[in-house]
Enzyme design. Structure first.
Site, PDB file in Angstrom:
ATOM      1  N   GLU A 115      -9.576  -1.525   5.490  1.00 43.76           N
ATOM      2  CA  GLU A 115     -10.199  -1.154   6.755  1.00 43.76           C
ATOM      3  C   GLU A 115     -11.462  -1.982   7.000  1.00 43.76           C
ATOM      4  OE1 GLU A 115      -8.477   0.610   8.626  1.00 43.76           O
ATOM      5  OE2 GLU A 115      -8.223   2.693   8.029  1.00 43.76           O
ATOM      6  N   ASP A 142       0.818  -1.209   0.000  1.00 45.41           N
ATOM      7  CA  ASP A 142       0.000   0.000   0.000  1.00 45.41           C
ATOM      8  C   ASP A 142       0.855   1.264   0.000  1.00 45.41           C
ATOM      9  OD1 ASP A 142       0.985  -0.350   2.568  1.00 45.41           O
ATOM     10  OD2 ASP A 142      -0.959  -0.630   3.516  1.00 45.41           O
ATOM     11  N   HIS A 196      -7.080  -4.214  10.382  1.00 46.99           N
ATOM     12  CA  HIS A 196      -6.827  -4.066   8.939  1.00 46.99           C
ATOM     13  C   HIS A 196      -5.542  -4.766   8.522  1.00 46.99           C
ATOM     14  CE1 HIS A 196      -4.690   0.113   9.481  1.00 46.99           C
ATOM     15  NE2 HIS A 196      -3.763  -0.789   9.266  1.00 46.99           N
ATOM     16  N   ASN A 225      -7.264  -1.996  14.285  1.00 51.41           N
ATOM     17  CA  ASN A 225      -8.674  -2.322  14.043  1.00 51.41           C
ATOM     18  C   ASN A 225      -8.827  -3.593  13.202  1.00 51.41           C
ATOM     19  OD1 ASN A 225      -7.844  -1.474  11.562  1.00 51.41           O
ATOM     20  ND2 ASN A 225      -9.176   0.329  11.447  1.00 51.41           N
TER      21      ASN A 225
HETATM   22  C1  GLP Z   1      -0.362   0.678   8.599  1.00 48.84           C
HETATM   23  C2  GLP Z   1      -0.046  -0.195   7.379  1.00 48.84           C
HETATM   24  C3  GLP Z   1      -0.269  -1.647   7.660  1.00 48.84           C
HETATM   25  C4  GLP Z   1       0.351  -2.017   8.999  1.00 48.84           C
HETATM   26  C5  GLP Z   1      -0.334  -1.257  10.088  1.00 48.84           C
HETATM   27  C6  GLP Z   1       0.164  -1.602  11.477  1.00 48.84           C
HETATM   28  O1  GLP Z   1      -1.675   1.091   8.631  1.00 48.84           O
HETATM   29  N1  GLP Z   1      -0.774   0.169   6.205  1.00 48.84           N
HETATM   30  O2  GLP Z   1       0.257  -2.424   6.596  1.00 48.84           O
HETATM   31  O3  GLP Z   1       0.252  -3.387   9.210  1.00 48.84           O
HETATM   32  O4  GLP Z   1      -0.109   0.118   9.853  1.00 48.84           O
HETATM   33  O5  GLP Z   1       1.269  -0.833  11.777  1.00 48.84           O
HETATM   34  P1  GLP Z   1       2.252  -1.099  12.974  1.00 48.84           P
HETATM   35  O6  GLP Z   1       3.069  -2.265  12.566  1.00 48.84           O
HETATM   36  O7  GLP Z   1       3.057   0.157  13.077  1.00 48.84           O
HETATM   37  O8  GLP Z   1       1.413  -1.360  14.171  1.00 48.84           O
END
Ligand code: GLP
Length: 243
Positions: free
Chosen positions: A143, A67, A138, A136
């Site tokens: 989402e 993404d 995702h 959440n």
């Molecule tokens: C972002 C990314 C996700 C990732 C998520 C969790 O939203 N788009 O791919 O898994 O954050 O992030 P973190 O690993 O910092 O908790």
């Protein structure tokens, strides 16, 4: 689904890097599906270390990121393009032309998402996809919703994601409101999936994803239907999970 429990973040990162390294050794021109966020940073550090020790060669590896924020230019230090350069690409011998990330600077969402699906098709699909887990539930930027989006698409980020990402930006209004992300269908086409989760703050959502009902309200729950998922999570992240 295999669940691999580690004592802490460092052990999670080492375990994940070993699996990625084995994938590269078994298939030097493999397609890696890469993730951003704080969770995979330790894994990328391990891979860089293995590369520097002469244990890994990225010269034929191809990659596709999950993404990118819509509206951020590549040189913005919060873009996922920038993140990948900083945390992995510029430290190893992967060829820039073999790396792929949705282009957040493209204003035409439909065109950019269609282009990215074409890129993935030309790569022949992802061999090993790394995923983190949003607070959440995702994955990528898929989402919670009332359906599972299939292909790469433009998504409106939820309030909780904007707040979770707030820490990286100077002001709340700087946090992008939209992103381009592989769809759930795109992610589920990967041959193998590695879900990395660390920390007590993710314990409830991880338990819901692994053992709760499969529902688009918890996007990661769809992974229960994938034939080859390995979860690598630390004790804290697995503290609400039994079995
Ligand atoms: C972002 C990314 C996700 C990732 C998520 C969790 O939203 N788009 O791919 O898994 O954050 O992030 P973190 O690993 O910092 O908790």
């Amino acid at each position: 689904m295999r669940i691999y429990r580690t004592s802490d973040y460092q052990e999670m990162s080492r375990a994940a890097a070993r699996i990625l390294a084995a994938q590269i050794q078994l298939k030097p021109d493999c397609v890696l599906g890469l993730a951003t966020g704080s969770t995979p940073i330790g894994t990328y550090e391990e891979l860089v270390r293995m590369y520097q020790n002469g244990q890994l060669d990225f010269s034929e590896v191809r990659s596709a990121n999950l993404d990118e924020y819509r509206g951020l230019l590549r040189d913005n230090d919060q873009s996922y393009y920038y993140f990948m350069q900083q945390n992995l690409f510029r430290h190893v011998n992967i060829r820039p032309e073999n790396t792929n990330i949705p282009d957040g600077s493209q204003p035409d969402a439909d065109a950019e998402c269609a282009r990215y699906e074409d890129v993935l098709a030309h790569l022949g699909g992802v061999d090993l996809q790394i995923l983190g887990l949003g607070h959440n539930g995702h994955i990528g930027f898929n989402e919670p919703a009332d359906h599972f989006p299939k292909a790469t698409h433009c998504v409106d980020l939820t309030r909780s994601t904007i707040e979770a990402n707030r820490r990286f930006f100077e002001r709340e209004e700087d946090v992008p409101r939209q992103a381009y992300t592989m769809g759930i269908g795109t992610i589920m086409k990967a041959q193998k999936i590695l879900l990395l989760v660390s920390g007590a703050a993710k314990a409830d959502i991880l338990a819901a994803a692994l053992r709760g009902p499969v529902t688009p309200q918890v996007p990661a729950s769809i992974l229960q239907f994938h034939p080859d998922v390995t979860v690598i999570a630390d004790e804290a992240a697995l503290s609400a999970f039994s079995g």
